[in-house]
Design a protein around this motif. Sequence first.
Motif, PDB file in Angstrom:
ATOM      1  N   SER A  11      39.301 -30.302  11.964  1.00  0.00           N
ATOM      2  CA  SER A  11      38.112 -29.628  11.425  1.00  0.00           C
ATOM      3  C   SER A  11      38.539 -28.246  10.952  1.00  0.00           C
ATOM      4  O   SER A  11      39.622 -27.762  11.295  1.00  0.00           O
ATOM      5  CB  SER A  11      37.028 -29.514  12.493  1.00  0.00           C
ATOM      6  OG  SER A  11      37.430 -28.586  13.488  1.00  0.00           O
ATOM      7  N   SER A  50      40.504 -32.574   3.097  1.00  0.00           N
ATOM      8  CA  SER A  50      39.351 -33.190   3.769  1.00  0.00           C
ATOM      9  C   SER A  50      38.505 -34.042   2.832  1.00  0.00           C
ATOM     10  O   SER A  50      37.904 -35.024   3.261  1.00  0.00           O
ATOM     11  CB  SER A  50      38.473 -32.120   4.400  1.00  0.00           C
ATOM     12  OG  SER A  50      39.180 -31.453   5.402  1.00  0.00           O
ATOM     13  N   GLU A  56      44.860 -37.343   5.310  1.00  0.00           N
ATOM     14  CA  GLU A  56      44.309 -37.074   6.639  1.00  0.00           C
ATOM     15  C   GLU A  56      45.130 -35.975   7.303  1.00  0.00           C
ATOM     16  O   GLU A  56      46.351 -36.078   7.381  1.00  0.00           O
ATOM     17  CB  GLU A  56      44.338 -38.344   7.500  1.00  0.00           C
ATOM     18  CG  GLU A  56      43.440 -39.435   6.968  1.00  0.00           C
ATOM     19  CD  GLU A  56      43.458 -40.710   7.795  1.00  0.00           C
ATOM     20  OE1 GLU A  56      44.215 -40.783   8.792  1.00  0.00           O
ATOM     21  OE2 GLU A  56      42.707 -41.636   7.440  1.00  0.00           O
TER      22      GLU A  56
END
Length: 153
Positions: A11, A50, A56
């Motif tokens: 994140s 993202s 990834e």
Amino acid sequence: MEKEIRFRIASEQDLESIVAMLADDVLGSKRERYEHPLPDRYIKAFEAISSDPNNELIVACHGNEVIGVQQITFTPYITHQGGWRATIEGVRTSTSVRGMGVGTELIKWAIQRAEERGCHVVQLTTDKERADALRFYERLGFKATHEGLKLKL
């Protein structure tokens, strides 16, 4: 490690820890800018990664602490009968856990993810100055079958 390592998609809140790991390295310290606030280029790169379903950015966590990172890019090819490849980049572990198997678990996780995505090969590069990293990847089954070339722009 007393707690299990958990893997997840990074994140934006992980970005500072990620850049710190990338910069905490002989070669990384020359090319990364770990400062507060982080340069906008890192945030823009994170947003691009993202939003791309074929990229990834994965973090390894021990409890709430980010202790490892890697980026996996999935690329379709015309060669090999239209097969897909996974490319692993930017593998780092926190200095607090180096030598404890976190890097091995990161790579094994990436290989499993590549298999899930139907890839026929997993590839990576490591700087020629990283002799220990080369031995590490070879122990995990990677072979130096090709010569890689880069052109800095």
